[in-house]
Write a protein that holds these residues in place. Structure first.
Motif, short mmCIF file in Angstrom:
data_model
loop_
_atom_site.label_atom_id
_atom_site.label_comp_id
_atom_site.label_asym_id
_atom_site.label_seq_id
_atom_site.Cartn_x
_atom_site.Cartn_y
_atom_site.Cartn_z
N HIS A 7 8.60 108.96 13.48
CA HIS A 7 7.97 107.96 14.34
C HIS A 7 6.77 108.58 15.06
CE1 HIS A 7 11.96 106.10 13.78
NE2 HIS A 7 11.31 104.95 13.94
N THR A 29 2.76 106.33 2.29
CA THR A 29 3.74 105.26 2.50
C THR A 29 2.99 103.92 2.46
OG1 THR A 29 5.52 104.47 3.93
CG2 THR A 29 3.52 105.23 5.03
N GLN A 31 1.75 100.11 3.87
CA GLN A 31 1.32 99.58 5.16
C GLN A 31 2.44 98.84 5.88
OE1 GLN A 31 -2.54 97.55 5.15
NE2 GLN A 31 -2.97 98.50 3.14
N PRO A 32 3.23 98.01 5.20
CA PRO A 32 4.31 97.31 5.91
C PRO A 32 5.32 98.28 6.53
CG PRO A 32 3.87 96.25 3.81
CD PRO A 32 3.11 97.53 3.80
N ALA A 33 5.66 99.33 5.78
CA ALA A 33 6.63 100.29 6.29
C ALA A 33 6.08 101.02 7.52
CB ALA A 33 6.99 101.30 5.21
N SER A 35 3.80 99.88 9.60
CA SER A 35 3.76 98.93 10.71
C SER A 35 5.14 98.79 11.35
CB SER A 35 3.26 97.57 10.21
OG SER A 35 1.91 97.65 9.77
N ARG A 36 6.19 98.76 10.52
CA ARG A 36 7.55 98.66 11.07
C ARG A 36 7.88 99.90 11.90
NH1 ARG A 36 8.72 96.63 5.92
NH2 ARG A 36 9.54 98.67 5.27
N THR A 37 7.47 101.06 11.42
CA THR A 37 7.74 102.29 12.16
C THR A 37 7.07 102.25 13.53
OG1 THR A 37 7.93 103.56 10.11
CG2 THR A 37 7.49 104.81 12.12
N ARG A 39 6.25 99.55 15.25
CA ARG A 39 6.95 98.57 16.10
C ARG A 39 8.26 99.14 16.63
NH1 ARG A 39 5.25 94.92 12.06
NH2 ARG A 39 7.34 94.94 11.13
N GLN A 40 8.97 99.88 15.80
CA GLN A 40 10.24 100.50 16.25
C GLN A 40 9.98 101.46 17.42
OE1 GLN A 40 11.55 102.30 12.62
NE2 GLN A 40 12.40 100.40 11.79
N GLU A 42 7.42 101.38 19.55
CA GLU A 42 7.04 100.59 20.73
C GLU A 42 8.25 99.90 21.35
OE1 GLU A 42 2.42 99.34 19.85
OE2 GLU A 42 4.00 98.19 18.87
N THR A 43 9.14 99.40 20.53
CA THR A 43 10.35 98.76 21.04
C THR A 43 11.21 99.75 21.80
OG1 THR A 43 10.36 97.15 19.23
CG2 THR A 43 12.45 97.50 20.41
#
Length: 286
Positions: A7, A29, A31-33, A35-37, A39-40, A42-43
């Motif tokens: 992360h 990797t 782009q979607p993966a 972006s998810r990382t 967001r995780q 930030e969450t």
């Protein structure tokens, strides 16, 4: 969700590349993966790190602050996991008594000359393995049979035994002594790290009295004041001279092995092999 080093690496790649696309390519990797990382992360932190409202990604105030922390954390982890960094850690050499005898000073001097970036710390530890099994030293100079499990040993030499008697005693007047000569006197036994036991004598001629001590200083004192006699190795007279103590060759006792020992099966200091080679070289020059 548990945060991982990936992360932090993902976030730093995004900040350095400026876009998700370039950061994803750098990290191999999608782009979607990626972006998810992000967001995780930030969450988990509960704040927005990257402002996605513009064409080019920009860090928020929280993102700029976190960038410094993430970079410092990754640098610390990388240093900790770099095996080359271990070479600068002190190499702790333990011994319960006498170290390497009269080769102790040459060993330390040669080490300082040849390996100035790796401090060699000589530590006396009153313990059967000189602190090796407790992890307080990295390698140890030990005498006698080494029975502790999980240790690797390298035989350096065998040392002759000597009798240690009070100056001015009848025994001190002799040029050499035997086990039988000592049997009528109390024997000082270092029960913590000594190599002398009553098993040295035949069953029919063993001493009937002993004085138990726990370290070299107590052992020397018991002999100096005339309460006991002792047995040691040829290394001791060179390091422990005392006006009230006399050393004499002990002609009928077996020699004592001197070994370097270190732990097996666990990460060890990378300079141990270098120390073993130097110790062998010095012993070979005797």
């Amino acid at each position: 969700m548990t945060m991982e080093l990936r992360h932090l690496r993902a976030f730093l790649a995004i900040t350095e590349e400026g876009t998700i696309t370039r950061a994803a390519a750098r990290l191999h990797t999608g782009q979607p993966a990626l972006s998810r990382t992000l967001r995780q992360l930030e969450t988990h932190l509960g704040v927005r790190l990257v402002d996605r409202s513009t064409h080019h990604l920009e860090l928020t105030a929280a993102g700029r602050t976190f960038r410094e922390r993430a970079a410092a954390a990754l640098a610390a982890v990388d240093r900790a996991l770099d095996p080359r960094s271990l070479a600068s850690l002190p190499l702790r050499l333990g011994h319960p008594w006498a170290a390497l005898g009269d080769l102790t000073v040459p060993l330390l001097r040669r080490w300082d000359e040849e390996h100035p970036d790796v401090p060699l710390e000589l530590r006396r530890v009153d313990d059967r393995t000189a602190g090796l099994t407790q992890g307080t030293v990295d390698v140890a100079l030990l005498r006698g049979e080494v029975t502790a499990p999980g240790l690797v040993t390298e035989l350096l030499m065998e040392e002759d035994r000597v009798a240690v008697v009070p100056a001015g005693s009848a025994l001190a007047a002799r040029d050499t002594l035997t086990l039988a000569d000592l049997a009528s006197s109390p024997i000082a036994l270092n029960t913590v790290a000594g190599t002398t036991t009553l098993a040295l004598w035949p069953a029919s001629g063993r001493p009937t009295e002993t004085i138990e001590v726990t370290n070299t200083d107590e052992w020397l004192t018991a002999i100096a004041v005339g309460r006991a006699v002792g047995i040691s190795t040829s290394a001791t007279p060179r390091l422990h001279t005392h006006p009230s103590i006399v050393y004499r060759p002990l002609t009928d006792a077996p020699p004592v092995p001197l070994v370097l020992a270190w732990r097996s099966g666990t990460p060890t200091h990378p300079a141990i092999e270098t120390l073993v080679r130097l110790a062998r070289e010095l012993v070979a020059g005797l």
